[in-house]
Design a protein around this motif. Structure first.
Motif, mmCIF file in Angstrom:
data_model
loop_
_atom_site.group_PDB
_atom_site.id
_atom_site.type_symbol
_atom_site.label_atom_id
_atom_site.label_comp_id
_atom_site.label_asym_id
_atom_site.label_seq_id
_atom_site.Cartn_x
_atom_site.Cartn_y
_atom_site.Cartn_z
ATOM 1 N N MET A 1 26.122 28.388 36.365
ATOM 2 C CA MET A 1 27.481 28.494 36.856
ATOM 3 C C MET A 1 27.436 28.487 38.385
ATOM 4 O O MET A 1 26.678 29.224 38.991
ATOM 5 C CB MET A 1 28.074 29.812 36.345
ATOM 6 N N ASN A 2 28.238 27.639 38.983
ATOM 7 C CA ASN A 2 28.206 27.564 40.443
ATOM 8 C C ASN A 2 29.050 28.671 41.077
ATOM 9 O O ASN A 2 29.840 29.348 40.414
ATOM 10 C CB ASN A 2 28.628 26.173 40.938
ATOM 11 N N ILE A 3 28.870 28.844 42.370
ATOM 12 C CA ILE A 3 29.525 29.941 43.089
ATOM 13 C C ILE A 3 31.043 29.789 43.069
ATOM 14 O O ILE A 3 31.765 30.769 42.900
ATOM 15 C CB ILE A 3 28.992 30.016 44.535
ATOM 16 N N THR A 4 31.539 28.572 43.205
ATOM 17 C CA THR A 4 32.985 28.355 43.206
ATOM 18 C C THR A 4 33.598 28.814 41.894
ATOM 19 O O THR A 4 34.634 29.464 41.867
ATOM 20 C CB THR A 4 33.301 26.863 43.455
ATOM 21 N N ARG A 5 32.947 28.481 40.794
ATOM 22 C CA ARG A 5 33.462 28.881 39.484
ATOM 23 C C ARG A 5 33.409 30.404 39.329
ATOM 24 O O ARG A 5 34.333 31.013 38.799
ATOM 25 C CB ARG A 5 32.668 28.193 38.382
ATOM 26 N N LYS A 6 32.339 31.019 39.808
ATOM 27 C CA LYS A 6 32.223 32.482 39.749
ATOM 28 C C LYS A 6 33.323 33.138 40.572
ATOM 29 O O LYS A 6 33.926 34.122 40.143
ATOM 30 C CB LYS A 6 30.850 32.950 40.255
ATOM 31 N N ASN A 7 33.579 32.588 41.738
ATOM 32 C CA ASN A 7 34.634 33.138 42.595
ATOM 33 C C ASN A 7 35.994 33.018 41.933
ATOM 34 O O ASN A 7 36.825 33.924 42.008
ATOM 35 C CB ASN A 7 34.644 32.452 43.961
ATOM 36 N N LYS A 8 36.247 31.889 41.271
ATOM 37 C CA LYS A 8 37.513 31.711 40.581
ATOM 38 C C LYS A 8 37.623 32.695 39.428
ATOM 39 O O LYS A 8 38.682 33.311 39.227
ATOM 40 C CB LYS A 8 37.667 30.284 40.071
ATOM 41 N N MET A 9 36.557 32.877 38.682
ATOM 42 C CA MET A 9 36.574 33.826 37.566
ATOM 43 C C MET A 9 36.824 35.245 38.087
ATOM 44 O O MET A 9 37.582 36.007 37.493
ATOM 45 C CB MET A 9 35.262 33.761 36.785
ATOM 46 N N ARG A 10 36.205 35.589 39.190
ATOM 47 C CA ARG A 10 36.385 36.910 39.790
ATOM 48 C C ARG A 10 37.834 37.092 40.249
ATOM 49 O O ARG A 10 38.454 38.127 40.008
ATOM 50 C CB ARG A 10 35.434 37.102 40.965
ATOM 51 N N ALA A 11 38.386 36.068 40.885
ATOM 52 C CA ALA A 11 39.772 36.133 41.349
ATOM 53 C C ALA A 11 40.730 36.241 40.166
ATOM 54 O O ALA A 11 41.703 37.002 40.217
ATOM 55 C CB ALA A 11 40.102 34.906 42.198
ATOM 56 N N ASP A 12 40.463 35.485 39.104
ATOM 57 C CA ASP A 12 41.305 35.555 37.909
ATOM 58 C C ASP A 12 41.254 36.944 37.275
ATOM 59 O O ASP A 12 42.282 37.484 36.849
ATOM 60 C CB ASP A 12 40.875 34.505 36.880
ATOM 61 N N ALA A 13 40.066 37.520 37.212
ATOM 62 C CA ALA A 13 39.918 38.854 36.633
ATOM 63 C C ALA A 13 40.635 39.895 37.489
ATOM 64 O O ALA A 13 41.307 40.792 36.963
ATOM 65 C CB ALA A 13 38.438 39.215 36.500
ATOM 66 N N THR A 14 40.528 39.764 38.796
ATOM 67 C CA THR A 14 41.203 40.688 39.706
ATOM 68 C C THR A 14 42.712 40.591 39.543
ATOM 69 O O THR A 14 43.417 41.605 39.470
ATOM 70 C CB THR A 14 40.806 40.390 41.171
ATOM 71 N N LYS A 15 43.220 39.362 39.438
ATOM 72 C CA LYS A 15 44.658 39.166 39.254
ATOM 73 C C LYS A 15 45.113 39.764 37.922
ATOM 74 O O LYS A 15 46.140 40.444 37.869
ATOM 75 C CB LYS A 15 45.023 37.692 39.322
ATOM 76 N N ALA A 16 44.352 39.550 36.871
ATOM 77 C CA ALA A 16 44.716 40.087 35.559
ATOM 78 C C ALA A 16 44.730 41.616 35.593
ATOM 79 O O ALA A 16 45.629 42.256 35.027
ATOM 80 C CB ALA A 16 43.742 39.595 34.496
ATOM 81 N N TYR A 17 43.753 42.198 36.271
ATOM 82 C CA TYR A 17 43.678 43.656 36.388
ATOM 83 C C TYR A 17 44.889 44.205 37.147
ATOM 84 O O TYR A 17 45.542 45.145 36.697
ATOM 85 C CB TYR A 17 42.380 44.045 37.092
ATOM 86 N N ARG A 18 45.225 43.590 38.262
ATOM 87 C CA ARG A 18 46.369 44.049 39.058
ATOM 88 C C ARG A 18 47.680 43.830 38.314
ATOM 89 O O ARG A 18 48.584 44.657 38.380
ATOM 90 C CB ARG A 18 46.383 43.371 40.421
ATOM 91 N N ASP A 19 47.792 42.724 37.594
ATOM 92 C CA ASP A 19 48.993 42.484 36.791
ATOM 93 C C ASP A 19 49.144 43.557 35.718
ATOM 94 O O ASP A 19 50.251 44.027 35.453
ATOM 95 C CB ASP A 19 48.949 41.100 36.143
ATOM 96 N N SER A 20 48.037 43.932 35.112
ATOM 97 C CA SER A 20 48.055 44.980 34.090
ATOM 98 C C SER A 20 48.468 46.319 34.697
ATOM 99 O O SER A 20 49.282 47.048 34.119
ATOM 100 C CB SER A 20 46.681 45.093 33.432
ATOM 101 N N LEU A 21 47.914 46.642 35.858
ATOM 102 C CA LEU A 21 48.289 47.879 36.554
ATOM 103 C C LEU A 21 49.784 47.892 36.861
ATOM 104 O O LEU A 21 50.473 48.890 36.634
ATOM 105 C CB LEU A 21 47.527 48.018 37.873
#
Length: 54
Positions: free
Chosen positions: A1-21
């Motif tokens: 998995m390349n860094i760009t994809r990891k960064n996108k996955m991390r950003a998506d997870a962060t957004k999902a977490y904040r949306d849930s909060l």
């Protein structure tokens, strides 16, 4: 998995977490407002400000 994809996955997870909060906090505020619990409303609004969810 390349860094760009990891960064996108991390950003998506962060957004999902904040949306849930945010969704959870909005529900708690709705309940507090329906009960007329001013002290809890104030605490939840402070929590939202602290978490930058406002």
């Amino acid at each position: 998995m390349n860094i760009t994809r990891k960064n996108k996955m991390r950003a998506d997870a962060t957004k999902a977490y904040r949306d849930s909060l945010r969704k959870n906090l909005e529900h708690r505020l709705d309940v507090a407002r329906s009960q007329g619990n001013q002290k809890l409303i104030q605490q939840l609004e402070q929590e939202a400000a602290y978490l930058h969810l406002v």
